[in-house]
Design an enzyme around this catalytic site. Structure first.
Site, mmCIF file in Angstrom:
data_model
loop_
_atom_site.group_PDB
_atom_site.id
_atom_site.type_symbol
_atom_site.label_atom_id
_atom_site.label_comp_id
_atom_site.label_asym_id
_atom_site.label_seq_id
_atom_site.Cartn_x
_atom_site.Cartn_y
_atom_site.Cartn_z
ATOM 1 N N ASN A 111 0.869 -1.033 0.145
ATOM 2 C CA ASN A 111 -0.191 0.051 -0.011
ATOM 3 C C ASN A 111 0.844 1.317 0.025
ATOM 4 O O ASN A 111 0.455 2.405 -0.061
ATOM 5 C CB ASN A 111 -0.977 0.161 1.194
ATOM 6 C CG ASN A 111 -2.256 -0.595 0.973
ATOM 7 O OD1 ASN A 111 -2.724 -0.745 -0.230
ATOM 8 N ND2 ASN A 111 -3.041 -1.013 2.058
ATOM 9 N N HIS A 356 -2.134 -7.739 4.973
ATOM 10 C CA HIS A 356 -0.591 -7.276 5.206
ATOM 11 C C HIS A 356 -0.306 -6.270 4.177
ATOM 12 O O HIS A 356 0.853 -5.948 3.555
ATOM 13 C CB HIS A 356 0.258 -8.373 4.569
ATOM 14 C CG HIS A 356 -0.036 -9.549 5.275
ATOM 15 N ND1 HIS A 356 -0.891 -10.648 4.647
ATOM 16 C CD2 HIS A 356 0.062 -10.151 6.513
ATOM 17 C CE1 HIS A 356 -1.024 -11.608 5.670
ATOM 18 N NE2 HIS A 356 -0.311 -11.652 6.593
ATOM 19 N N CYS A 357 -1.156 -5.079 4.200
ATOM 20 C CA CYS A 357 -1.155 -3.794 3.378
ATOM 21 C C CYS A 357 -0.974 -4.109 1.987
ATOM 22 O O CYS A 357 -0.148 -3.408 1.195
ATOM 23 C CB CYS A 357 0.107 -3.059 3.751
ATOM 24 S SG CYS A 357 -0.105 -2.612 5.641
ATOM 25 N N ALA A 358 -1.428 -5.463 1.500
ATOM 26 C CA ALA A 358 -1.059 -5.738 -0.193
ATOM 27 C C ALA A 358 -2.479 -6.328 -0.523
ATOM 28 O O ALA A 358 -2.548 -7.653 -0.850
ATOM 29 C CB ALA A 358 -0.192 -6.612 -0.361
#
Ligand code: PMP
Length: 401
Positions: A111, A356-358
């Site tokens: 992100n 996981h910010c993805a």
């Protein structure tokens, strides 16, 4: 409530740090904590010396042509923002035909990249193409090439996915892209690889390499860096392709209202995290090949142990070949966040559940908005700890319950 702490979240930040890291930081605060670059007195000079030393260490680590091309940052997000805003603003300033810059990015990005680009795209300031990845997390060079247009200002690709651990064949990919477009600016996010694997920005022809000091390098949080190539920021500075987005004091060229044009000052404003960088120098000096071999042996044990549990699904590559010390899995019928919470509350085991910010990577592999459980062993992980972790997972599986 568990008494033990088994830390398996090193992909977020490594822990424990080597003892020398804290010692170097205490030593800095006690003896050298002036403001680097500001003032001609001893303490300021000694703090400046720390920045010069860490720049040299980081430049050596990624084979940068000179330490001045290593910009110090507060972490990888900070370095990525510096690069993305810098390249887009320079491109907008240099573009005189009324077109918008185009960016090629990928589904494996964090992100820190995606949200930064999204903000420009939703404001209609850029166009962007998100290149998909396959189920193992690979982004194919032909798809990256296909995505390029005459207006492409930047291509950004992670060296390794923070979710699957899959390492991109970055050298071959860049070679293929360069054969098609020799002058395109290519950024490689090295958050998950710096410290684990050798990186060669000159040999691989990378323009911008953001990295974190607090993950594989085992330094303190709040440290990172950005390598900037001569293509992105030529020595004759009127042709720079990275605009200086963050402005302020540098300690050099003090009377002028313009930023200095020479690197690193051109892209480094404000007081640096010198205490953090003192710790990072010690961390880099303590890195050995054995550290990485140990992390991979622990990862191998995780993979083999999880493979043997019938209701566990492992995502991405089957073995440790081509991956960082990261494993993503799910237990059938149990939400990844519940796995994380149970491991923490009942066993004192720290892993990370979720996306996981993805988010695009999870969409691509079919784990969607629930995501998965990420286990990332580190240099402080023991084989006994992995056994305890595997026992805890077995206890959570339907067959066992
Ligand atoms: N990129 C990737 C691939 C990452 O894994 C991370 C951290 N999870 C970041 C960028 C952001 O790094 P930092 O935490 O240093 O801001």
């Amino acid at each position: 409530m568990a008494e033990q702490l088994i830390y398996l979240d090193n992909a977020a930040t490594s822990w424990p740090k080597p003892d020398c890291v804290g010692e170097a930081m205490v030593d800095f605060l006690t003896h050298r904590a002036g403001n680097p670059g500001r003032g001609g007195h001893r303490l300021a000079r000694e703090a400046s010396q720390v920045l010069e030393e860490v720049r040299e260490r980081l430049a050596g680590l990624v084979n940068a042509p000179c330490p001045q091309r290593m910009i110090l940052s507060h972490g990888c997000t900070d370095a990525l923002n510096l690069a993305i805003h810098g390249v887009l603003r320079a491109d907008m300033r240099n573009r005189c035909d009324g077109t918008k810059p185009h960016v090629v990015t990928t589904a494996i990005e964090h992100n820190a990249v995606l949200r930064t680009l999204h903000c420009y795209a939703t404001s209609d300031l850029i166009t962007m193409t998100i290149v998909p990845c396959d189920k193992q997390g690979y982004v194919h060079a032909d798809k990256l090439i296909e995505a390029c247009t005459d207006c492409t200002a930047l291509m950004t690709l992670s060296h390794a996915s923070n979710v699957l651990g899959t390492i991109q064949p970055i050298e071959a990919t860049i070679k293929a892209v360069r054969a098609h477009d020799p002058e395109i600016l290519i950024m490689v996010d090295a958050a998950q690889t710096a410290g684990h694997f050798p990186i060669d920005v000159q040999g691989w022809d990378i323009d911008l390499l953001p990295l974190a000091g607090h993950k594989g390098l085992r330094g303190p949080t709040g440290t990172g860096g950005l390598y900037v190539s001569p293509r992105a920021y030529p020595d004759e500075c009127d042709k720079t392709r990275v605009f200086c987005q963050r402005r302020g004091g540098t300690g050099s060229m003090a009377p002028g209202l313009e930023m200095p044009t020479k690197l690193p000052d051109a892209l480094e404003a404000g007081t640096s995290n010198a205490v953090g960088f003192a710790g990072l120098i010690a961390a880099i000096d303590a890195l050995t090949h054995e550290v990485h071999e140990h992390e991979m042996a622990m990862t191998d044990q995780v993979l083999k142990g999880l493979h043997a549990i019938p209701s566990v699904t492992i995502y991405g590559l089957p073995t440790i070949v081509g991956r960082t010390p990261v494993v993503l899995f799910n237990i059938e019928g149990t939400h990844p966040r519940d796995v994380m919470t149970t491991l923490d509350a009942e066993h004192g085991i720290a892993v990370r559940g979720g996306v996981h910010c993805a988010p695009l990577l999870h969409e691509a592999i079919g784990t969607g908005s629930d995501g998965g459980v990420r286990v990332s062993p580190g240099s402080g992980t023991s084989a006994k700890q992995i056994d305890i972790f595997l026992d805890a997972i077995r206890a959570m599986t339907p067959q066992h319950a």
